[in-house]
Design a protein around this motif. Structure first.
Motif, PDB file in Angstrom:
ATOM      1  N   LEU A  60     -10.956  27.698   2.978  1.00 46.20           N
ATOM      2  CA  LEU A  60     -11.997  28.552   2.401  1.00 46.20           C
ATOM      3  C   LEU A  60     -12.646  29.448   3.444  1.00 46.20           C
ATOM      4  CD1 LEU A  60     -13.703  26.130  -0.145  1.00 46.20           C
ATOM      5  CD2 LEU A  60     -11.910  27.821  -0.514  1.00 46.20           C
ATOM      6  N   VAL A  63      -9.919  32.467   2.893  1.00 45.45           N
ATOM      7  CA  VAL A  63      -9.977  33.191   1.617  1.00 45.45           C
ATOM      8  C   VAL A  63     -11.417  33.639   1.374  1.00 45.45           C
ATOM      9  CG1 VAL A  63      -8.079  31.827   0.710  1.00 45.45           C
ATOM     10  CG2 VAL A  63     -10.418  31.116   0.240  1.00 45.45           C
ATOM     11  N   HIS A  65     -15.105  34.010   0.019  1.00 44.71           N
ATOM     12  CA  HIS A  65     -16.048  33.256  -0.791  1.00 44.71           C
ATOM     13  C   HIS A  65     -16.205  33.938  -2.143  1.00 44.71           C
ATOM     14  CE1 HIS A  65     -18.252  31.180   2.814  1.00 44.71           C
ATOM     15  NE2 HIS A  65     -16.966  30.889   2.735  1.00 44.71           N
ATOM     16  N   ASP A 255     -14.462  34.844  -7.297  1.00 44.29           N
ATOM     17  CA  ASP A 255     -14.918  33.887  -6.287  1.00 44.29           C
ATOM     18  C   ASP A 255     -13.834  32.855  -6.022  1.00 44.29           C
ATOM     19  OD1 ASP A 255     -15.597  31.272  -7.929  1.00 44.29           O
ATOM     20  OD2 ASP A 255     -16.387  32.944  -9.092  1.00 44.29           O
ATOM     21  N   TRP A 256     -14.058  32.045  -4.981  1.00 43.03           N
ATOM     22  CA  TRP A 256     -13.042  31.102  -4.513  1.00 43.03           C
ATOM     23  C   TRP A 256     -12.717  30.018  -5.531  1.00 43.03           C
ATOM     24  CZ3 TRP A 256     -14.077  25.890  -4.017  1.00 43.03           C
ATOM     25  CH2 TRP A 256     -15.419  25.514  -4.058  1.00 43.03           C
ATOM     26  N   HIS A 260      -9.021  28.394  -5.638  1.00 41.26           N
ATOM     27  CA  HIS A 260      -8.912  27.097  -4.983  1.00 41.26           C
ATOM     28  C   HIS A 260      -9.887  26.063  -5.545  1.00 41.26           C
ATOM     29  CE1 HIS A 260      -7.112  29.886  -2.075  1.00 41.26           C
ATOM     30  NE2 HIS A 260      -6.432  28.847  -1.617  1.00 41.26           N
TER      31      HIS A 260
END
Length: 416
Positions: A60, A63, A65, A255-256, A260
């Motif tokens: 994270l 990638v 946020h 968003d992440w 993920h």
């Protein structure tokens, strides 16, 4: 030093050699079983914490946020960034542009997500600088069409720094001679290793102005802005609010959690479920103390009867065996905690050494999101595990101690 009678006798029973050696053996195995349960629980929870930590800081950290994009190329991203930075949760902002395609070299092909960045600003929102093995972001100069790729992609394509790659865009150019795929030659300026297979294999980084030209945009146009938050768990809510403030019809947020989030939730759920299952193992080991103390009570019936005739109360008899069982639990838990802490601190290095010796990777980056076994020891987990083991050990002493307290002196001494 003053010690109550029940503490003195209970501690003496624990360390005294018994007539029945089988009872001593069962007592020892109960202690060892409890210690092993504590060790396994501490190590496994530390490994799960390691996965959680690596997910948050490594994956994270690479990638976004959150991102704010528009349906059209953004002309003045600086003005957009100024508005977004007014939110106190936004730590940093950087522009980006993306394009999917293929990288080819000497007949080898690798799919790639080409990420156009501003080399001067990317370090504010990404931790890529921490994992660059060769080259640097500063080498991605506008107009030179340089590219940084992961070591996994570099190995598959057989290239190094200074070599040429061909990027094949998912578009075609129509000419009188027919349709031809759009291609562009890039020069490898850097190689990075994050340890996450999906990043090391499928992410490419280039200058944002070069990628704008590949999109046939103006050099200053971008696809969107990337946001870094003080608390990444606030990203979904704040990113949505920012998009609403900027104009619902003009901008939208990602968003992440969309890319993920499921993986992160799975790690948290697995930690909880594995912790519960391992707690049952500790419980089984702790309740072995019941069988140990029941056999001790049968072995000490004569002693119990003598103590009762000398004036000991049922409560004191009960306390004697509760002390004995608790001592077993405390010693087993202490040994397990010490060994578990040492194992948790060294499990990553031990597994890495074992992989090197046998020549086999236990965590393949093609399957898992990282290619090594992480471990992060947390004091809260150690306290929780030790506390649970001690509580279960104490509970396991209640029934045998209660049986000992009910022993009738006359019946116990009948055949003595």
């Amino acid at each position: 030093m003053f010690r109550p009678l029940f503490v003195f006798i209970g501690a003496r029973y624990t360390r005294a050699k018994r007539r029945n050696h089988f009872v001593s053996f069962i007592s020892l195995t109960s202690m060892i079983g409890l210690a092993l349960g504590v060790v396994v629980m501490i190590v496994v929870l530390s490994v799960m914490n390691g996965f959680d930590h690596e997910m948050r800081t490594r994956v994270l950290g690479m990638v976004p946020h959150a991102t704010i994009e528009s349906t059209q190329p953004i002309n003045d991203w600086q003005a957009l960034a100024t508005k977004v930075k007014q939110n106190p949760q936004v730590v940093a902002v950087a522009p980006y542009t993306q394009m999917q395609g293929l990288l080819t070299n000497d007949g080898k092909v690798q799919k790639v997500l080409l990420n156009g960045v501003d080399p001067a600003l990317e370090g504010n929102v990404s931790i890529i600088d921490n994992f660059v093995q060769k080259g640097s972001l500063a080498d991605l100069k506008s107009g030179e069409f340089g590219i940084m790729i992961g070591d996994k992609a570099a190995t598959k394509l057989g290239v190094g720094v200074g070599d040429k790659l061909t990027f094949v865009a998912p578009e075609v150019t129509v000419t009188p001679a027919g349709m031809f795929p759009r291609m562009k030659r890039f020069t490898v300026t850097g190689i990075f290793h994050v340890g996450a297979g999906e990043i090391d294999g499928y992410l490419g980084i280039t200058n944002i102005q070069d990628l704008a030209r590949l999109h046939r945009w103006q050099p200053e146009q971008v696809q969107g802005i990337r946001l870094k938050f003080e608390d990444l768990f606030q990203a979904p809510r704040i990113a949505w609010q920012l998009a609403q403030q900027l104009g619902e019809n003009d901008y939208y947020a990602r968003d992440w959690t969309r890319t993920h989030g499921n993986l992160y939730q799975a790690i948290g759920m697995e930690k909880s479920m594995i912790g519960l299952l391992l707690l049952l193992i500790v419980a089984v080991a702790a309740f072995n103390i019941i069988s140990t103390l029941v056999m001790v009570v049968n072995d000490k019936r004569g002693d119990i009867a003598i103590l009762r005739t000398l004036g000991s109360t049922p409560g004191q008899i009960m306390a004697i065996f509760m002390v004995q069982g608790t001592v077993i639990g405390v010693v087993g838990t202490f040994i397990g905690a010490v060994v578990g802490i040492l194992a948790a601190l060294n499990v990553s290095a031990a597994i890495a050494l074992l992989e090197k010796l046998i020549g086999h990777k236990f965590l393949n980056s093609d399957v898992y999101f990282i290619d090594y076994l992480p471990s992060q020891l947390m004091a809260n987990d150690v306290i929780m595990v030790c506390g649970a083991a001690l509580v279960l050990s104490f509970l396991a002493t209640l029934y045998p101690a209660w049986r000992a307290a009910r022993t009738q002196p006359a019946e116990a001494l009948r055949y003595e």
